[in-house]
Design a protein around this motif. Structure first.
Motif, PDB file in Angstrom:
ATOM      1  N   PRO A   5       0.623  -1.098   0.011  1.00 29.29           N
ATOM      2  CA  PRO A   5      -0.050  -0.010   0.090  1.00 29.29           C
ATOM      3  C   PRO A   5       0.920   1.315   0.124  1.00 29.29           C
ATOM      4  O   PRO A   5       1.833   1.259   0.460  1.00 29.29           O
ATOM      5  CB  PRO A   5      -0.697  -0.130   1.475  1.00 29.29           C
ATOM      6  CG  PRO A   5      -0.685  -1.667   1.489  1.00 29.29           C
ATOM      7  CD  PRO A   5       0.466  -2.010   1.071  1.00 29.29           C
ATOM      8  N   ASN A  27      -5.515   9.593  -1.783  1.00 26.60           N
ATOM      9  CA  ASN A  27      -4.449   8.553  -1.608  1.00 26.60           C
ATOM     10  C   ASN A  27      -4.378   7.494  -2.619  1.00 26.60           C
ATOM     11  O   ASN A  27      -5.195   6.863  -2.975  1.00 26.60           O
ATOM     12  CB  ASN A  27      -4.844   7.865  -0.194  1.00 26.60           C
ATOM     13  CG  ASN A  27      -5.062   8.920   0.916  1.00 26.60           C
ATOM     14  OD1 ASN A  27      -6.015   9.781   1.115  1.00 26.60           O
ATOM     15  ND2 ASN A  27      -3.879   9.046   1.625  1.00 26.60           N
ATOM     16  N   GLY A  29      -3.054   4.731  -3.392  1.00 27.32           N
ATOM     17  CA  GLY A  29      -3.207   3.161  -3.747  1.00 27.32           C
ATOM     18  C   GLY A  29      -2.095   2.702  -4.496  1.00 27.32           C
ATOM     19  O   GLY A  29      -1.115   3.181  -4.890  1.00 27.32           O
ATOM     20  N   ALA A  33      -4.437  -2.200  -7.978  1.00 25.78           N
ATOM     21  CA  ALA A  33      -5.663  -2.125  -7.100  1.00 25.78           C
ATOM     22  C   ALA A  33      -6.604  -2.575  -8.149  1.00 25.78           C
ATOM     23  O   ALA A  33      -6.901  -2.048  -9.108  1.00 25.78           O
ATOM     24  CB  ALA A  33      -5.867  -0.885  -6.545  1.00 25.78           C
ATOM     25  N   ALA A  36     -11.378   1.335  -6.797  1.00 26.29           N
ATOM     26  CA  ALA A  36     -11.289   2.696  -6.277  1.00 26.29           C
ATOM     27  C   ALA A  36     -12.367   2.973  -5.211  1.00 26.29           C
ATOM     28  O   ALA A  36     -13.343   2.276  -5.313  1.00 26.29           O
ATOM     29  CB  ALA A  36     -11.028   3.894  -7.420  1.00 26.29           C
ATOM     30  N   GLN A  63      -7.149   2.527   2.387  1.00 23.25           N
ATOM     31  CA  GLN A  63      -5.956   2.673   2.410  1.00 23.25           C
ATOM     32  C   GLN A  63      -4.588   1.483   2.529  1.00 23.25           C
ATOM     33  O   GLN A  63      -3.817   0.930   1.823  1.00 23.25           O
ATOM     34  CB  GLN A  63      -5.308   4.124   2.671  1.00 23.25           C
ATOM     35  CG  GLN A  63      -3.692   4.238   2.441  1.00 23.25           C
ATOM     36  CD  GLN A  63      -3.054   5.638   3.105  1.00 23.25           C
ATOM     37  OE1 GLN A  63      -3.301   5.611   4.229  1.00 23.25           O
ATOM     38  NE2 GLN A  63      -2.841   6.498   2.502  1.00 23.25           N
ATOM     39  N   GLY A  66      -4.346  -1.064   0.034  1.00 28.13           N
ATOM     40  CA  GLY A  66      -3.831  -0.779  -1.066  1.00 28.13           C
ATOM     41  C   GLY A  66      -4.784  -0.037  -2.271  1.00 28.13           C
ATOM     42  O   GLY A  66      -4.682   0.385  -3.345  1.00 28.13           O
ATOM     43  N   LEU A  67      -6.023   0.302  -1.827  1.00 25.04           N
ATOM     44  CA  LEU A  67      -7.103   0.882  -2.834  1.00 25.04           C
ATOM     45  C   LEU A  67      -6.988   2.585  -2.924  1.00 25.04           C
ATOM     46  O   LEU A  67      -6.780   3.199  -1.872  1.00 25.04           O
ATOM     47  CB  LEU A  67      -8.450   0.519  -2.241  1.00 25.04           C
ATOM     48  CG  LEU A  67      -8.850  -0.684  -2.008  1.00 25.04           C
ATOM     49  CD1 LEU A  67     -10.391  -0.943  -1.699  1.00 25.04           C
ATOM     50  CD2 LEU A  67      -8.437  -1.576  -3.474  1.00 25.04           C
ATOM     51  N   PRO A  68      -6.993   2.870  -3.802  1.00 20.33           N
ATOM     52  CA  PRO A  68      -6.982   4.563  -4.203  1.00 20.33           C
ATOM     53  C   PRO A  68      -8.348   5.049  -3.553  1.00 20.33           C
ATOM     54  O   PRO A  68      -9.402   4.556  -3.761  1.00 20.33           O
ATOM     55  CB  PRO A  68      -6.967   4.861  -5.564  1.00 20.33           C
ATOM     56  CG  PRO A  68      -7.497   3.527  -6.145  1.00 20.33           C
ATOM     57  CD  PRO A  68      -7.207   2.367  -5.233  1.00 20.33           C
TER      58      PRO A  68
END
Length: 224
Positions: A5, A27, A29, A33, A36, A63, A66-68
């Motif tokens: 992440p 953020n 990511g 990913a 979103a 976050q 690892g997701l935007p």
């Protein structure tokens, strides 16, 4: 997802809604990913902004996966242009944010919102084919003279997670249970024992619930 992440944050300058520029933070990511995330904040007239603690901790939960995550201020809030529109124009702001995420990432989207943001955002997101799941934090029934009707969720068939405190002054347990019962499945309710509307001292439990639900409904299936 195999990448680690990213914990950076970027100021977004090109998010515009019908009322003008919307102040926003992203953020980013990880590069691979699979989703979103759009986050909506609580009522501006009560001091709600994208920097609200519940919104911030929800962002940290997504976050960590690892997701935007895109947060923004509704019209008339912070540096966002326009004036407050009592939940009507704010739905258009949320749709503009969905459009921005689609242009930036081209990924399916998960929605999360706190209090007023849960209502306005879910109204904008339910029925939008780009949105695959929704997290409603502290969904309000009646707050500061304002009533909220979540009846539209009866036709919202995406997976939904409701997180509420058992001492939420704006969303009594029996009322929230009724909202969840009348929402289209799949719908889940997590009650945080002893928590008030703002989850004071219990935000770690909110994060845990978001992470577990997101993994089980969306990320585990995306893993190779």
């Amino acid at each position: 997802m195999k990448s680690s992440p990213s914990f950076s944050v970027v100021t977004i300058d090109d998010l515009r809604g019908p009322a003008g520029r919307l102040e926003a933070l992203l953020n980013p990511g990880v590069p691979d990913a699979p989703y979103a995330v759009l986050l909506c904040h609580p009522h501006p007239l009560g001091g709600g902004t994208m920097h609200n603690k519940v919104v911030y901790h929800a962002m940290k939960a997504f976050q960590s996966l690892g997701l935007p995550v895109l947060r923004f201020n509704f019209r008339g809030t912070g540096l966002s242009e326009g004036t407050h529109d009592y939940g009507q124009g704010e739905q258009d702001d949320a749709r503009a944010a969905l459009d921005w995420l689609e242009r930036r990432y081209g990924l399916p989207i998960l929605f999360a919102g706190f209090s007023f943001g849960s209502y306005v955002g879910s109204r904008a997101c339910c029925g939008d084919a780009r949105v695959k799941g929704a997290v409603l934090l502290g969904a309000p029934a009646h707050a500061e003279g304002r009533d909220y009707d979540f009846g539209f969720l009866s036709t919202c068939t995406i997976p939904k997670l409701f997180i509420s405190g058992t001492r939420d002054q704006y969303g009594p347990v029996d009322t929230i249970q009724s909202v969840v019962a009348h929402a289209a499945p799949p719908s889940e309710l997590v009650l945080v024992e002893g928590a008030d509307h703002f989850f004071v001292g219990r935000l770690d439990e909110v994060q845990h619930a978001i992470i577990g639900w997101t993994r089980s409904h969306f990320l585990d299936a995306a893993l190779p």
